[in-house]
Motif scaffolding. Sequence first.
Motif, PDB file in Angstrom:
ATOM      1  N   MET A   1     -20.506 -23.129  -9.382  1.00  9.27           N
ATOM      2  CA  MET A   1     -19.712 -22.092  -8.749  1.00  9.27           C
ATOM      3  C   MET A   1     -20.567 -21.210  -7.844  1.00  9.27           C
ATOM      4  N   SER A   2     -21.769 -20.917  -8.272  1.00  9.69           N
ATOM      5  CA  SER A   2     -22.665 -20.070  -7.493  1.00  9.69           C
ATOM      6  C   SER A   2     -23.515 -20.932  -6.559  1.00  9.69           C
ATOM      7  N   GLN A   3     -23.713 -20.439  -5.340  1.00  7.99           N
ATOM      8  CA  GLN A   3     -24.553 -21.137  -4.363  1.00  7.99           C
ATOM      9  C   GLN A   3     -25.607 -20.155  -3.847  1.00  7.99           C
ATOM     10  N   ARG A   4     -26.781 -20.686  -3.559  1.00  5.89           N
ATOM     11  CA  ARG A   4     -27.869 -19.869  -3.003  1.00  5.89           C
ATOM     12  C   ARG A   4     -28.254 -20.415  -1.631  1.00  5.89           C
ATOM     13  N   TYR A   5     -28.598 -19.492  -0.732  1.00  2.69           N
ATOM     14  CA  TYR A   5     -29.016 -19.837   0.620  1.00  2.69           C
ATOM     15  C   TYR A   5     -30.211 -18.967   0.991  1.00  2.69           C
ATOM     16  N   SER A   6     -31.019 -19.435   1.921  1.00  5.38           N
ATOM     17  CA  SER A   6     -32.165 -18.645   2.386  1.00  5.38           C
ATOM     18  C   SER A   6     -31.787 -17.737   3.550  1.00  5.38           C
ATOM     19  N   GLN A   7     -30.612 -17.972   4.132  1.00  2.00           N
ATOM     20  CA  GLN A   7     -30.140 -17.121   5.237  1.00  2.00           C
ATOM     21  C   GLN A   7     -28.629 -17.265   5.362  1.00  2.00           C
ATOM     22  N   LEU A   8     -28.055 -16.402   6.185  1.00  2.00           N
ATOM     23  CA  LEU A   8     -26.615 -16.466   6.439  1.00  2.00           C
ATOM     24  C   LEU A   8     -26.301 -17.612   7.390  1.00  2.00           C
ATOM     25  N   ASN A   9     -25.235 -18.331   7.104  1.00  2.00           N
ATOM     26  CA  ASN A   9     -24.753 -19.337   8.044  1.00  2.00           C
ATOM     27  C   ASN A   9     -23.517 -18.781   8.767  1.00  2.00           C
ATOM     28  N   GLN A  10     -22.924 -19.545   9.662  1.00  2.00           N
ATOM     29  CA  GLN A  10     -21.785 -19.050  10.447  1.00  2.00           C
ATOM     30  C   GLN A  10     -20.593 -18.696   9.569  1.00  2.00           C
ATOM     31  N   GLU A  11     -20.321 -19.528   8.583  1.00  2.00           N
ATOM     32  CA  GLU A  11     -19.172 -19.276   7.697  1.00  2.00           C
ATOM     33  C   GLU A  11     -19.343 -17.970   6.923  1.00  2.00           C
ATOM     34  N   LEU A  12     -20.535 -17.732   6.375  1.00  2.00           N
ATOM     35  CA  LEU A  12     -20.788 -16.504   5.614  1.00  2.00           C
ATOM     36  C   LEU A  12     -20.810 -15.283   6.523  1.00  2.00           C
ATOM     37  N   THR A  13     -21.332 -15.437   7.730  1.00  2.00           N
ATOM     38  CA  THR A  13     -21.328 -14.334   8.697  1.00  2.00           C
ATOM     39  C   THR A  13     -19.892 -13.953   9.043  1.00  2.00           C
ATOM     40  N   ARG A  14     -19.028 -14.947   9.255  1.00  2.00           N
ATOM     41  CA  ARG A  14     -17.606 -14.680   9.521  1.00  2.00           C
ATOM     42  C   ARG A  14     -16.961 -13.958   8.342  1.00  2.00           C
ATOM     43  N   PHE A  15     -17.280 -14.408   7.141  1.00  2.00           N
ATOM     44  CA  PHE A  15     -16.742 -13.766   5.940  1.00  2.00           C
ATOM     45  C   PHE A  15     -17.107 -12.283   5.909  1.00  2.00           C
ATOM     46  N   ILE A  16     -18.370 -11.972   6.161  1.00  2.00           N
ATOM     47  CA  ILE A  16     -18.817 -10.577   6.172  1.00  2.00           C
ATOM     48  C   ILE A  16     -18.053  -9.782   7.218  1.00  2.00           C
ATOM     49  N   ARG A  17     -17.930 -10.318   8.407  1.00  2.00           N
ATOM     50  CA  ARG A  17     -17.244  -9.594   9.492  1.00  2.00           C
ATOM     51  C   ARG A  17     -15.771  -9.353   9.189  1.00  2.00           C
ATOM     52  N   ASP A  18     -15.179 -10.185   8.352  1.00  2.00           N
ATOM     53  CA  ASP A  18     -13.768 -10.027   7.994  1.00  2.00           C
ATOM     54  C   ASP A  18     -13.532  -8.988   6.905  1.00  2.00           C
ATOM     55  N   GLN A  19     -14.585  -8.516   6.255  1.00  2.00           N
ATOM     56  CA  GLN A  19     -14.416  -7.557   5.152  1.00  2.00           C
ATOM     57  C   GLN A  19     -14.330  -6.129   5.691  1.00  2.00           C
ATOM     58  N   ASN A  20     -13.512  -5.321   5.039  1.00  2.00           N
ATOM     59  CA  ASN A  20     -13.320  -3.926   5.450  1.00  2.00           C
ATOM     60  C   ASN A  20     -14.132  -2.948   4.621  1.00  2.00           C
ATOM     61  N   VAL A  21     -14.764  -3.454   3.580  1.00  2.00           N
ATOM     62  CA  VAL A  21     -15.607  -2.624   2.724  1.00  2.00           C
ATOM     63  C   VAL A  21     -16.748  -3.495   2.214  1.00  2.00           C
ATOM     64  N   PHE A  22     -17.899  -2.870   2.016  1.00  2.00           N
ATOM     65  CA  PHE A  22     -19.007  -3.539   1.352  1.00  2.00           C
ATOM     66  C   PHE A  22     -19.678  -2.535   0.434  1.00  2.00           C
ATOM     67  N   PHE A  23     -20.532  -3.022  -0.437  1.00  2.00           N
ATOM     68  CA  PHE A  23     -21.163  -2.185  -1.447  1.00  2.00           C
ATOM     69  C   PHE A  23     -22.679  -2.314  -1.328  1.00  2.00           C
ATOM     70  N   VAL A  24     -23.370  -1.181  -1.497  1.00  2.00           N
ATOM     71  CA  VAL A  24     -24.825  -1.120  -1.388  1.00  2.00           C
ATOM     72  C   VAL A  24     -25.386  -0.684  -2.733  1.00  2.00           C
ATOM     73  N   ALA A  25     -26.336  -1.453  -3.257  1.00  2.00           N
ATOM     74  CA  ALA A  25     -26.989  -1.110  -4.519  1.00  2.00           C
ATOM     75  C   ALA A  25     -28.489  -0.959  -4.292  1.00  2.00           C
ATOM     76  N   THR A  26     -29.038   0.123  -4.828  1.00  2.00           N
ATOM     77  CA  THR A  26     -30.484   0.379  -4.800  1.00  2.00           C
ATOM     78  C   THR A  26     -30.871   1.045  -6.116  1.00  2.00           C
ATOM     79  N   ALA A  27     -32.158   1.034  -6.413  1.00  2.00           N
ATOM     80  CA  ALA A  27     -32.631   1.687  -7.634  1.00  2.00           C
ATOM     81  C   ALA A  27     -34.085   2.084  -7.458  1.00  2.00           C
ATOM     82  N   PRO A  28     -34.465   3.233  -8.020  1.00  2.00           N
ATOM     83  CA  PRO A  28     -35.885   3.586  -8.045  1.00  2.00           C
ATOM     84  C   PRO A  28     -36.572   2.792  -9.152  1.00  2.00           C
ATOM     85  N   GLU A  29     -37.875   2.937  -9.264  1.00  2.00           N
ATOM     86  CA  GLU A  29     -38.603   2.247 -10.331  1.00  2.00           C
ATOM     87  C   GLU A  29     -38.111   2.698 -11.701  1.00  2.00           C
TER      88      GLU A  29
END
Length: 191
Positions: A1-29
């Motif tokens: 079910m899960s796939q890994r890639y080393s970079q974005l391809n055209q299909e994934l780039t299109r998917f991102i552009r079609d989204q109206n919201v995204f989420f950002v996660a960060t953490a300190p040490e």
Amino acid sequence: MSQRYSQLNQELTRFIRDQNVFFVATAPESGYTNLSPKGLDSLRIPDPNTVAWLNVTGSGNETAAHVLENGRMTLMFCAFTGNPMVLRLYGAARVIHARDAEWSELINRFDALPGARQIFVLDVELVQTSCGMAVPLFDYRGQRDQLVDWAEKKGEKGITEYWEKKNRVSLDGRPTGIFEDRQAEANPGRG
């Protein structure tokens, strides 16, 4: 079910552009992990291993503090319509302020947004998709106007005062680099 890639391809780039919201996660040490939803037209993909997003003024500035400390960032996109999918981008980020030379090149990629605070650039190291079958379906009705209206009413002086009060340090008291030289602020006492 899960796939890994080393970079974005055209299909994934299109998917991102079609989204109206995204989420950002960060953490300190150590300390609080931050997870923030982002909207507006604030994300660009200059190349398959780079994502840039324009960060507008908000109640906190956790992402900037965490990126200054260690650079780790994850972006997540979910399909709320159509075929289910979750897409995560893992990598090392840097924060660009209006005082930085790179700002003028990057800011021109975005429509003007009042209260623009930083641009984050993520160097994508790993792309991962997963099924997203548990993500509910939602109907998109539009972006909210409140943040843009608030920033326009505050004006440049009011935004700067707000940054002074609310955006200088993280919840953990870590510097965000919003005003001072980032190196001096991130490494106090080092010449």
